[in-house]
Scaffold this active site. Structure first.
Site, PDB file in Angstrom:
ATOM      1  CE  LYS A  22       4.572  -4.997  -0.130  1.00  6.61           C
ATOM      2  NZ  LYS A  22       3.036  -4.690   0.435  1.00  6.61           N
ATOM      3  CG  ASN A  23       1.216  -6.964  -2.141  1.00  2.43           C
ATOM      4  OD1 ASN A  23       1.617  -6.728  -1.025  1.00  2.43           O
ATOM      5  ND2 ASN A  23       0.748  -6.207  -2.937  1.00  2.43           N
ATOM      6  CB  CYS A 117      -3.261   4.508   4.034  1.00  7.04           C
ATOM      7  SG  CYS A 117      -1.991   3.980   3.133  1.00  7.04           S
ATOM      8  NE  ARG A 122      -4.384   1.018   0.712  1.00  4.70           N
ATOM      9  CZ  ARG A 122      -3.074   0.525   0.432  1.00  4.70           C
ATOM     10  NH1 ARG A 122      -2.141   1.081   0.818  1.00  4.70           N
ATOM     11  NH2 ARG A 122      -3.314  -0.527   0.015  1.00  4.70           N
ATOM     12  CG  ASP A 305       0.881  -2.249  -5.794  1.00  6.33           C
ATOM     13  OD1 ASP A 305       0.564  -1.417  -5.338  1.00  6.33           O
ATOM     14  OD2 ASP A 305       0.803  -3.520  -5.135  1.00  6.33           O
ATOM     15  NE  ARG A 397       5.118  -1.068   4.145  1.00  9.55           N
ATOM     16  CZ  ARG A 397       4.003  -0.504   4.057  1.00  9.55           C
ATOM     17  NH1 ARG A 397       3.707   0.866   3.893  1.00  9.55           N
ATOM     18  NH2 ARG A 397       3.027  -1.191   3.942  1.00  9.55           N
TER      19      ARG A 397
HETATM   20  C1  UD1 Z   1      -3.598  -4.742  -1.928  1.00  9.78           C
HETATM   21  C2  UD1 Z   1      -2.174  -4.748  -2.103  1.00  9.78           C
HETATM   22  C3  UD1 Z   1      -1.357  -3.407  -2.762  1.00  9.78           C
HETATM   23  C4  UD1 Z   1      -2.203  -2.943  -3.907  1.00  9.78           C
HETATM   24  C5  UD1 Z   1      -3.855  -3.054  -3.856  1.00  9.78           C
HETATM   25  C6  UD1 Z   1      -4.563  -2.924  -5.090  1.00  9.78           C
HETATM   26  C7  UD1 Z   1      -1.502  -6.057  -0.532  1.00  9.78           C
HETATM   27  C8  UD1 Z   1      -0.815  -6.687   0.881  1.00  9.78           C
HETATM   28  N1  UD1 Z   1      -1.520  -4.854  -0.842  1.00  9.78           N
HETATM   29  O1  UD1 Z   1      -3.897  -3.740  -0.994  1.00  9.78           O
HETATM   30  O2  UD1 Z   1      -0.145  -3.466  -2.892  1.00  9.78           O
HETATM   31  O3  UD1 Z   1      -1.736  -1.572  -4.422  1.00  9.78           O
HETATM   32  O4  UD1 Z   1      -4.083  -4.273  -3.339  1.00  9.78           O
HETATM   33  O5  UD1 Z   1      -3.914  -3.831  -6.076  1.00  9.78           O
HETATM   34  O6  UD1 Z   1      -1.860  -7.284  -1.247  1.00  9.78           O
HETATM   35  N2  UD1 Z   1     -11.562  -0.220  -0.764  1.00  9.78           N
HETATM   36  C9  UD1 Z   1     -12.749   0.050  -0.200  1.00  9.78           C
HETATM   37  N3  UD1 Z   1     -13.329  -0.580   0.752  1.00  9.78           N
HETATM   38  C10 UD1 Z   1     -12.598  -1.575   1.396  1.00  9.78           C
HETATM   39  C11 UD1 Z   1     -11.451  -2.200   0.762  1.00  9.78           C
HETATM   40  C12 UD1 Z   1     -10.818  -1.274  -0.507  1.00  9.78           C
HETATM   41  O7  UD1 Z   1     -13.351   1.150  -0.665  1.00  9.78           O
HETATM   42  O8  UD1 Z   1     -13.270  -2.397   2.316  1.00  9.78           O
HETATM   43  C13 UD1 Z   1     -10.979   0.484  -2.027  1.00  9.78           C
HETATM   44  C14 UD1 Z   1      -9.545   0.990  -1.529  1.00  9.78           C
HETATM   45  O9  UD1 Z   1      -9.655   2.318  -0.945  1.00  9.78           O
HETATM   46  C15 UD1 Z   1      -9.055   1.196  -2.839  1.00  9.78           C
HETATM   47  C16 UD1 Z   1      -9.553   0.108  -3.779  1.00  9.78           C
HETATM   48  O10 UD1 Z   1     -10.716  -0.276  -2.961  1.00  9.78           O
HETATM   49  O11 UD1 Z   1      -9.344   2.402  -3.418  1.00  9.78           O
HETATM   50  C17 UD1 Z   1      -8.602  -1.337  -3.827  1.00  9.78           C
HETATM   51  O12 UD1 Z   1      -8.065  -1.470  -2.450  1.00  9.78           O
HETATM   52  P1  UD1 Z   1      -7.857  -3.025  -2.255  1.00  9.78           P
HETATM   53  O13 UD1 Z   1      -7.652  -4.037  -3.339  1.00  9.78           O
HETATM   54  O14 UD1 Z   1      -8.562  -3.347  -0.934  1.00  9.78           O
HETATM   55  O15 UD1 Z   1      -6.010  -2.798  -1.764  1.00  9.78           O
HETATM   56  P2  UD1 Z   1      -5.453  -3.605  -0.451  1.00  9.78           P
HETATM   57  O16 UD1 Z   1      -5.902  -4.968  -0.411  1.00  9.78           O
HETATM   58  O17 UD1 Z   1      -5.161  -2.869   0.680  1.00  9.78           O
END
Ligand code: UD1
Length: 421
Positions: A22-23, A117, A122, A305, A397
């Site tokens: 999925k990711n 979320c 997030r 995850d 999902r």
């Molecule tokens: C992706 C995965 C999700 C997984 C996560 C962490 C997909 C579709 N989803 O989610 O399944 O759990 O990686 O491995 O690939 N953060 C910030 N600022 C930002 C972006 C992120 O502070 O602009 C923080 C988030 O709040 C979180 C951490 O960084 O604490 C990691 O998030 P991120 O790696 O961005 O997760 P996703 O890409 O949303």
């Protein structure tokens, strides 16, 4: 509303084929926006998130055809609004990954802010900072972020936090920027590497994906491609835990072994046998599992995850385990439901102390998010009597027909349609 009912206590034996990730699929669907020729994606999992991303692409003007093999034709994009609406972003945060491609290709887009979320705040500040560094002008209004740029320009940028989606968004934008970008403190997840492979196939010049520093030489045009999605390491990990806790013997066909090292290491520490075979990974559960400690970290650390699923393994193990969640601040929502099934888990901030082995007894539980739902299914597999899981749309999902595939290895598990919420 569907529910899943499990009669626990079966030893799982047989084979399960691991499906596309999925990711990996979601950002690659977005990458199709970077071109004006069709992209064909194979081994696409049948998941509601993939469908939601398809709807978003259609709303932007793409035609999306097929199932399992998807053909995305972006020829019609640009004539209508370039917007990711609230209704889609609120159900799937990965919708924000269209930002980089739209901005790079069309010079503008409007994306709903994801807001809160279930598993934490997030934010998307890192996505925006990265795009700003490439020259985007950003404005927030009415719950939406609006981005504009004439032509993005290559730049040096370092992420403050390691973010998978942020890295993917900025690398897609940089792929079509004018000049070279240097990105530092990038996420190193296999799905980031996979996106780089896809973009390079399209004609991008990305070096260093899979390390924390990437260099991206921008190009003027990218072309549609034909690509098969890699197998899902989290789905594989979930079935690995299912085999381990049921004293099972399951061959996970096409398991992406190279991406599963942290999970394999923890399962072996707990006493399971993980054997690489020509057709995949065989997992054999021991008579008695040993307690484990783990801390979630960005790749190549232990994946967040898989945290909820490993918590079930820890509850089934003899002794005290400690699980620390460092990526998301509110990712222990499965704990109260696991406790209702009989687990002994004490949470203090981002640390969970688990005393096992739990004597799980089935009852009705509520899924709260995707991986939390998977943990409830796993607990149901070892609980005595009947476990009923509500709100399984969370499960849909990220897991394709999980009940059929577990049934195929001996679980007594069924889905019922039309259950109360
Ligand atoms: C992706 C995965 C999700 C997984 C996560 C962490 C997909 C579709 N989803 O989610 O399944 O759990 O990686 O491995 O690939 N953060 C910030 N600022 C930002 C972006 C992120 O502070 O602009 C923080 C988030 O709040 C979180 C951490 O960084 O604490 C990691 O998030 P991120 O790696 O961005 O997760 P996703 O890409 O949303």
């Amino acid at each position: 509303m569907d529910k899943i009912v499990i009669h626990g206590g079966q030893r799982l034996t047989g084979e399960i084929r691991i499906l596309g990730a999925k990711n990996a699929a979601l950002p690659i669907q977005c990458a199709a926006l970077l071109t004006d020729t069709p992209t064909t994606l194979r081994h696409v999992p049948r998941l509601s998130d993939v469908k939601t991303m398809g709807e978003l692409l259609v709303g932007l003007g793409c035609t999306v055809e097929g199932d399992r093999t998807l053909v995305i034709d972006p020829a019609g994009v640009g004539s209508g609004p370039l917007e990711a609406p609230y209704e889609l972003v609120k159900t799937m945060r990965a919708s924000v990954t269209v930002m980089g491609p739209l901005l790079a290709r069309y010079g503008r887009c409007r994306v709903s802010l994801p807001g809160g979320c279930a598993i934490g705040a997030r934010p998307i500040d890192q996505h925006l900072r990265g795009l700003e560094a490439l020259g985007a002008r950003i404005r927030m209004a009415h719950g939406y972020v609006e981005l504009k740029a004439r032509r993005l320009k290559g730049a040096s940028f370092s992420f403050d936090v390691v973010t998978v989606g942020g890295t993917q968004n900025v690398m897609m934008a940089a792929a079509l920027a004018k000049g070279t970008s240097r990105l530092e403190n990038c996420a190193r997840e296999p799905e980031v590497q996979e996106l780089a492979i896809v973009l390079n196939k399209m004609g991008a010049k990305i070096h260093g994906a899979g390390t924390s520093a990437m260099e991206i030489e921008g190009v003027d045009v990218l072309n549609g491609i034909d690509h098969a999605i890699l197998p899902d390491r989290i789905e594989a990990g979930t079935f690995m835990v299912a085999a381990a806790i049921t004293r099972g013997d399951v061959l996970l066909e096409h398991a992406p072994i190279d991406h599963l090292h942290p999970v394999i290491a923890k399962l072996e520490e707990a006493g399971a046998i993980c054997r690489v075979e020509p057709r995949g990974l065989r997992v054999i559960g021991p008579e008695a599992l040993k307690a484990i400690d783990l801390v979630t970290r960005p790749h190549p650390g232990f994946p967040t995850d898989m945290q909820a699923q490993m918590m079930v393994l820890a509850t089934a193990a003899h002794g005290q385990s400690i699980i620390t969640e460092t990526i998301f601040e509110n990712r222990f929502m499965h704990v109260p439901e696991l406790c209702r099934l009989g687990a002994d888990i004490h949470v203090n901030g981002n640390v969970a102390i688990i005393k096992g082995p739990a004597k799980y007894t089935g009852t009705t539980v509520m899924a709260t998010d995707l991986r939390a739902s998977a943990s409830l299914v796993l607990a149901g597999l070892v609980a005595s009597g009947k476990t009923e899981i509500r709100r399984v749309y969370h499960l849909d999902r990220g897991y394709e027909t999980i009940e059929k595939r577990l049934r195929q290895v001996g679980a007594k598990i069924r889905r019922f349609h039309g259950a109360p919420n």
